[in-house]
Design a protein around this motif. Structure first.
Motif, PDB file in Angstrom:
ATOM      1  N   ALA A   1      44.803  36.869  55.044  1.00 15.18           N
ATOM      2  CA  ALA A   1      44.943  36.849  53.581  1.00 15.18           C
ATOM      3  C   ALA A   1      44.878  35.415  53.065  1.00 15.18           C
ATOM      4  O   ALA A   1      44.185  35.121  52.086  1.00 15.18           O
ATOM      5  CB  ALA A   1      46.264  37.513  53.180  1.00 15.18           C
ATOM      6  N   ARG A   2      45.577  34.498  53.734  1.00 14.47           N
ATOM      7  CA  ARG A   2      45.544  33.093  53.314  1.00 14.47           C
ATOM      8  C   ARG A   2      44.135  32.533  53.415  1.00 14.47           C
ATOM      9  O   ARG A   2      43.630  31.891  52.488  1.00 14.47           O
ATOM     10  CB  ARG A   2      46.479  32.256  54.186  1.00 14.47           C
ATOM     11  N   ASN A   3      43.486  32.793  54.553  1.00 12.74           N
ATOM     12  CA  ASN A   3      42.166  32.205  54.776  1.00 12.74           C
ATOM     13  C   ASN A   3      41.125  32.762  53.809  1.00 12.74           C
ATOM     14  O   ASN A   3      40.233  32.038  53.370  1.00 12.74           O
ATOM     15  CB  ASN A   3      41.747  32.414  56.229  1.00 12.74           C
ATOM     16  N   LEU A   4      41.251  34.045  53.466  1.00 13.31           N
ATOM     17  CA  LEU A   4      40.331  34.628  52.483  1.00 13.31           C
ATOM     18  C   LEU A   4      40.540  33.981  51.117  1.00 13.31           C
ATOM     19  O   LEU A   4      39.579  33.676  50.400  1.00 13.31           O
ATOM     20  CB  LEU A   4      40.537  36.144  52.393  1.00 13.31           C
TER      21      LEU A   4
ATOM     22  N   ARG B   1      44.879  46.509  59.229  1.00 12.80           N
ATOM     23  CA  ARG B   1      45.113  45.970  57.885  1.00 12.80           C
ATOM     24  C   ARG B   1      44.297  44.701  57.646  1.00 12.80           C
ATOM     25  O   ARG B   1      43.766  44.484  56.556  1.00 12.80           O
ATOM     26  CB  ARG B   1      46.610  45.698  57.711  1.00 12.80           C
ATOM     27  N   GLY B   2      44.162  43.863  58.665  1.00 13.97           N
ATOM     28  CA  GLY B   2      43.346  42.664  58.526  1.00 13.97           C
ATOM     29  C   GLY B   2      41.903  43.022  58.224  1.00 13.97           C
ATOM     30  O   GLY B   2      41.241  42.392  57.393  1.00 13.97           O
ATOM     31  N   LEU B   3      41.434  44.077  58.864  1.00 14.81           N
ATOM     32  CA  LEU B   3      40.054  44.517  58.647  1.00 14.81           C
ATOM     33  C   LEU B   3      39.869  45.043  57.217  1.00 14.81           C
ATOM     34  O   LEU B   3      38.838  44.787  56.589  1.00 14.81           O
ATOM     35  CB  LEU B   3      39.697  45.595  59.677  1.00 14.81           C
ATOM     36  N   GLU B   4      40.877  45.720  56.701  1.00  9.54           N
ATOM     37  CA  GLU B   4      40.805  46.177  55.305  1.00  9.54           C
ATOM     38  C   GLU B   4      40.676  45.001  54.355  1.00  9.54           C
ATOM     39  O   GLU B   4      39.923  45.051  53.380  1.00  9.54           O
ATOM     40  CB  GLU B   4      42.064  46.983  54.941  1.00  9.54           C
ATOM     41  N   LEU B   5      41.410  43.926  54.634  1.00 10.69           N
ATOM     42  CA  LEU B   5      41.332  42.735  53.777  1.00 10.69           C
ATOM     43  C   LEU B   5      39.934  42.132  53.825  1.00 10.69           C
ATOM     44  O   LEU B   5      39.385  41.720  52.800  1.00 10.69           O
ATOM     45  CB  LEU B   5      42.364  41.692  54.215  1.00 10.69           C
ATOM     46  N   VAL B   6      39.344  42.097  55.011  1.00 12.34           N
ATOM     47  CA  VAL B   6      37.988  41.550  55.150  1.00 12.34           C
ATOM     48  C   VAL B   6      36.994  42.440  54.401  1.00 12.34           C
ATOM     49  O   VAL B   6      36.109  41.941  53.687  1.00 12.34           O
ATOM     50  CB  VAL B   6      37.595  41.422  56.639  1.00 12.34           C
TER      51      VAL B   6
ATOM     52  N   ASP C   1      45.136  50.644  65.600  1.00  7.25           N
ATOM     53  CA  ASP C   1      44.313  49.456  65.345  1.00  7.25           C
ATOM     54  C   ASP C   1      42.957  49.589  66.043  1.00  7.25           C
ATOM     55  O   ASP C   1      41.917  49.299  65.466  1.00  7.25           O
ATOM     56  CB  ASP C   1      45.028  48.196  65.848  1.00  7.25           C
ATOM     57  N   ARG C   2      42.999  50.016  67.295  1.00  7.72           N
ATOM     58  CA  ARG C   2      41.758  50.163  68.057  1.00  7.72           C
ATOM     59  C   ARG C   2      40.798  51.120  67.343  1.00  7.72           C
ATOM     60  O   ARG C   2      39.601  50.831  67.212  1.00  7.72           O
ATOM     61  CB  ARG C   2      42.066  50.680  69.471  1.00  7.72           C
ATOM     62  N   LEU C   3      41.332  52.235  66.858  1.00  7.35           N
ATOM     63  CA  LEU C   3      40.473  53.213  66.180  1.00  7.35           C
ATOM     64  C   LEU C   3      39.914  52.633  64.882  1.00  7.35           C
ATOM     65  O   LEU C   3      38.764  52.903  64.512  1.00  7.35           O
ATOM     66  CB  LEU C   3      41.249  54.509  65.923  1.00  7.35           C
ATOM     67  N   ALA C   4      40.707  51.813  64.203  1.00  3.26           N
ATOM     68  CA  ALA C   4      40.214  51.181  62.970  1.00  3.26           C
ATOM     69  C   ALA C   4      39.083  50.208  63.287  1.00  3.26           C
ATOM     70  O   ALA C   4      38.103  50.113  62.532  1.00  3.26           O
ATOM     71  CB  ALA C   4      41.362  50.462  62.262  1.00  3.26           C
ATOM     72  N   LEU C   5      39.201  49.482  64.398  1.00  2.00           N
ATOM     73  CA  LEU C   5      38.145  48.538  64.791  1.00  2.00           C
ATOM     74  C   LEU C   5      36.868  49.293  65.145  1.00  2.00           C
ATOM     75  O   LEU C   5      35.755  48.857  64.817  1.00  2.00           O
ATOM     76  CB  LEU C   5      38.607  47.683  65.980  1.00  2.00           C
TER      77      LEU C   5
ATOM     78  N   ASP D   1      30.919  51.688  60.722  1.00  2.00           N
ATOM     79  CA  ASP D   1      30.499  51.626  59.309  1.00  2.00           C
ATOM     80  C   ASP D   1      29.880  50.271  58.962  1.00  2.00           C
ATOM     81  O   ASP D   1      29.545  50.025  57.802  1.00  2.00           O
ATOM     82  CB  ASP D   1      31.653  52.004  58.374  1.00  2.00           C
ATOM     83  N   GLY D   2      29.729  49.400  59.950  1.00  2.00           N
ATOM     84  CA  GLY D   2      29.003  48.144  59.729  1.00  2.00           C
ATOM     85  C   GLY D   2      29.807  47.044  59.058  1.00  2.00           C
ATOM     86  O   GLY D   2      29.259  45.992  58.725  1.00  2.00           O
ATOM     87  N   ILE D   3      31.114  47.247  58.852  1.00  2.00           N
ATOM     88  CA  ILE D   3      31.937  46.204  58.218  1.00  2.00           C
ATOM     89  C   ILE D   3      32.103  45.006  59.150  1.00  2.00           C
ATOM     90  O   ILE D   3      32.128  43.856  58.721  1.00  2.00           O
ATOM     91  CB  ILE D   3      33.325  46.785  57.835  1.00  2.00           C
ATOM     92  N   ILE D   4      32.204  45.280  60.446  1.00  4.57           N
ATOM     93  CA  ILE D   4      32.321  44.189  61.418  1.00  4.57           C
ATOM     94  C   ILE D   4      30.914  43.707  61.758  1.00  4.57           C
ATOM     95  O   ILE D   4      30.050  44.496  62.143  1.00  4.57           O
ATOM     96  CB  ILE D   4      33.070  44.654  62.686  1.00  4.57           C
ATOM     97  N   ASP D   5      30.697  42.404  61.583  1.00  6.66           N
ATOM     98  CA  ASP D   5      29.355  41.848  61.749  1.00  6.66           C
ATOM     99  C   ASP D   5      28.938  41.744  63.209  1.00  6.66           C
ATOM    100  O   ASP D   5      27.763  41.860  63.522  1.00  6.66           O
ATOM    101  CB  ASP D   5      29.316  40.436  61.138  1.00  6.66           C
ATOM    102  N   ALA D   6      29.907  41.438  64.068  1.00 11.01           N
ATOM    103  CA  ALA D   6      29.524  41.062  65.426  1.00 11.01           C
ATOM    104  C   ALA D   6      30.542  41.545  66.445  1.00 11.01           C
ATOM    105  O   ALA D   6      31.740  41.588  66.176  1.00 11.01           O
ATOM    106  CB  ALA D   6      29.412  39.535  65.526  1.00 11.01           C
TER     107      ALA D   6
END
Lengths: 440, 328
Positions: free
Chosen positions: A216-219, A238-243, A293-297, A303-308
């Protein structure tokens, strides 16, 4: 140089929207053509029937250990491991001694790489001098010397003002800052995910909130500066939701996940049974998290939210892990298991194959604009580098660290049965690695 | 090689069914195994009540106590227990041995095995260290307390003490008060108490409660967590106070010791809320006047000194069972 014609495989090239039985012709070290039933005189044919043919993998996060920690790994050993794992382009994290925090150190590192590396290696520069989190490194000079991104690796830039300045300066250079997003105060002393397993084993925990708060801070700082934030090895739902939310708002933010966090949870610390608990090979930073968390990742990949998908390949010497859990070095050597775990998850129906290939190829290449440095990187477009991975989705194998090229035998997957793996790897149009298996 | 020459109180212990090389925590112990320890401890208590109080059951066995952390009662208790059965005992501490020179834990336990240690009683500041040791030695390893993880013989002696007063633990309510999060005693007690069928209430400041242990309940007992001590005390059969480390204040986990005393000290007014005659326990060493009021610590319902005495019998039982398993 002889042409290489790869025929009969299922070719997946997400950048060009291709997923079909297609041949690919490599000429003069580059992709020359992709099409049905190609033929070329004087070419060597590689029969990829039953296999998956993809661009060479691009890894945004790897530890080569040289210079400074050659007992854990060297550029020669770790890039051979990368090659065997299908990673034909890798980005080397700067947690070396000395850290690449100035032009001369970067130049010396690139010299060693040019001499010893078996795959294409880009250097990641340090954000702060000596990665000490106190004063900025010579960012523009290191960039000029060849660094493609900057990071303090496992040491988060805790000082918010320093982080803001780094994002602003690097943003002006158009370069990403890859940040291990963690709050060192919240994490103080923690050695694994805080929760059910840490409370059971009496181990100091690293709360998910430490990662979420840091993201959240870095964003917020990326938004304020226009900087390009790359969230390294994201582990929390939750971190992934923020991204995802930041991306939806148009921020320059990208993120990566490791194969380890997609495949394993905190339960790996229990080991194979009650007496095997405290498996130091399952110690990694950021830690393996919960199943939720694993299932969210996994959803983040699908869904393509994670780039790499980035390995965070982290080889360690035997004695670094053969000790009390608190004292063990964090990290998993996973160059040579990444494709295996990912394909196993594809076979289980957890991961979408096309998305996985994208996250291993064009996703990372575009996230850090590496394709502006090497035209067509991560694709099979005409003129792209002749870097190809041939995957055998039917290969059943058992992880055996004795066969690893990496110096690091540190993996919690030793003895695991995997379905699918690398069969052959081509770089610059030449077959460099082929698994010794009976053909036909 | 170890030669078990004399079974204590012949007839009292029938065909021991102990097969474990190590005793690392209580979470793996079945009800039958716990029962075996309890019955064997009965026989050992009988031995201790004799004028001489010794047998030669473990003659020829070498027991090494390897303590990386300070301890008075646990080490002394093991030493007395081993000597009461005729074992040779070697005491090693982290200071004054090669541990200080950076010799690794694995090298240390292998060296001790090579010089003939049959059983290693180990205390270590890091959770899980005895697991590492046990994987690298043929000697039997008894966890004498590891970090904030486990202290199995303490839990067994606590259970033994409770049973002597309450009979069975089925349906009984045991309240554990204090810094549960960092307590190896609390953790190991939870597993034995659940196995025995007791309900366990963990009570302390919210920062010192392991929240996920609320789901630890099994087929027999259950675990509940509360920050309210008055509520927790209602209908308690046993109240166990835990030592509060003064560092917890420095790290901000509790605002002050004064506040902790006000809210969580086990004192007469609070003890009055428990069942009449509820047992007062403490694993020691006590901070009298902090987590427990002196009049309660030494009052009629206190079994704190008895815990220490029973500790020798229970540790004799554990040493005996483990040494016997090694000769099979």
């Amino acid at each position: 140089m002889t042409d290489l014609l790869i025929v009969g495989g299922r070719l997946i090239d997400p950048a060009n929207g291709l997923d079909a039985q297609l041949d690919v012709l490599l000429r003069d070290g580059r992709v020359s053509a992709v099409g049905k039933s190609l033929s070329a005189s004087d070419s060597v044919r590689y029969d990829a029937t039953g296999c998956i043919v993809t661009p060479g993998f691009v890894d945004l996060h790897a530890h080569l250990r040289e210079p400074g920690f050659e007992q854990k790994g060297t550029i020669a050993t770790e890039t051979l491991a990368a090659l065997r794992g299908g990673f034909t382009t890798i980005c080397a994290m700067p947690n070396t001694v000395p850290a690449p925090d100035s032009a001369p150190v970067v130049a010396a590192l690139l010299e060693r790489i040019a001499r010893d590396a078996r795959v294409r290696v880009f250097a990641i520069g340090a954000v702060t001098r000596g990665r000490d989190g106190k004063a900025l490194a010579s960012l523009s000079e290191a960039a000029e010397a060849g660094c493609v991104a900057f990071s303090d690796d496992g040491s988060p830039v805790a000082d918010g003002q320093l982080m803001r300045n780094a994002l602003a300066l690097l943003g002006a250079l158009g370069l990403p800052l890859s940040e291990h997003s963690d709050d060192p105060v919240l994490n103080a002393g923690g050695v694994m995910n805080e929760g059910r397993v840490s409370e059971r084993l009496g181990l100091p925990g690293q709360p998910a909130a430490a990662e979420v708060a840091a993201i959240a801070r870095n964003l917020a700082l990326a938004e304020a500066t226009g900087g390009r934030l790359h969230v390294a090895h994201i582990t929390t739902a939750r971190g992934l939701e923020l991204v995802a939310e930041a991306k939806a708002r148009g921020l320059h933010v990208t993120c990566e996940v490791t194969p380890s966090h997609l495949f394993l949870t905190e339960d790996a610390v229990f080991g194979s049974g009650p007496e095997a608990a405290y498996d130091t090979n399952a110690k990694i930073n950021p830690p393996l998290r919960t199943e939720a968390d694993r299932l969210a990742l996994i959803r983040g990949i699908n869904d393509g939210i994670i780039d790499a998908i980035a390995t965070d390949h982290a080889p360690h010497a035997r004695e670094d892990k053969l000790c009390e859990f608190d004292h063990a070095a964090p990290g998993i050597a996973c160059f040579e298991t990444a494709a295996g775990t990912l394909l196993t998850q594809v076979a289980r129906g957890e991961l979408d194959l096309g998305r996985v290939v994208a996250a291993l190829t064009v996703g990372p290449a575009r996230a850090w604009k590496l394709d502006a440095r090497v035209a067509g990187l991560g694709t099979l477009s005409p003129g792209a580098p002749g870097d190809i991975v041939i995957l055998d989705p039917a290969r059943r194998w058992t992880v055996d660290t004795a066969t690893f090229a990496t110096k690091g035998k540190n993996t919690p997957l030793q003895g695991s049965e995997l379905l699918g793996g690398v069969r052959a790897v081509i770089t610059g149009g030449v077959l460099r690695h082929e698994l010794e298996v009976a053909h036909g | 090689m170890l030669d078990v020459q004399e079974r204590p109180a012949a007839g009292a212990v029938e065909a021991p069914a102990w097969h474990r090389k190590d005793l690392l925590d209580t979470d793996v112990l079945s009800r039958a195994e716990v029962e075996l320890v309890m019955e064997t401890a009965d026989a050992m208590l009988e031995v201790r009540s004799r004028p001489v109080g010794k047998v030669a059951t473990l003659r020829g066995a070498t027991v090494v106590t390897l303590f990386y952390e300070q301890s008075t009662r646990t080490r002394a208790s093991f030493e007395v227990a081993a000597k009461a059965m005729g074992a040779d005992v070697v005491n090693l501490t982290a200071s004054g041995s090669s541990v200080e020179k950076g010799e690794s834990l694995i090298d240390t336990v292998r060296t001790l095995e090579a010089i003939g240690a049959d059983l290693l009683v180990m205390r270590h500041g890091k959770s899980g260290a005895p697991y590492l040791a046990a994987r690298h030695t043929k000697a039997g390893v008894i966890n004498g307390g590891d970090g904030t993880h486990a202290h199995p013989t303490q839990a067994l002696l606590d259970l033994y003490t409770m049973r002597r007063h309450l009979g069975g633990l089925e349906g009984k309510r045991v309240v554990i008060v204090g810094d549960v999060l960092h307590s190896r005693v609390a953790r190991s007690n939870i597993w034995t108490l659940l196995t025995a069928g007791a309900d366990v209430t963990l009570c302390g400041p919210a920062t010192l409660l392991p929240r996920t242990l609320a789901s630890a309940g099994g087929e027999h007992g259950r675990v509940t967590l509360t920050a309210n001590l008055d509520e927790a005390m209602a209908d308690a059969d046993v109240v166990m106070a835990l030592r509060i480390q003064k560092e917890r204040q420095a790290t901000g986990l509790i605002p002050s010791l004064r506040e902790y005393i006000n809210v969580y000290q086990v004192n007469a007014a609070r003890a009055a809320k428990a069942k009449p005659g509820a047992l007062i326990m403490h694993p020691g060493p006590m901070n009298e006047g902090i987590e427990i009021a002196p009049d309660i610590a030494h009052g009629v319902d206190s079994v704190i000194e008895e815990q220490v005495a029973n500790g020798v019998a229970v540790r004799m039982a554990v040493l005996y069972l483990m040494a016997t398993a090694r000769t099979k």
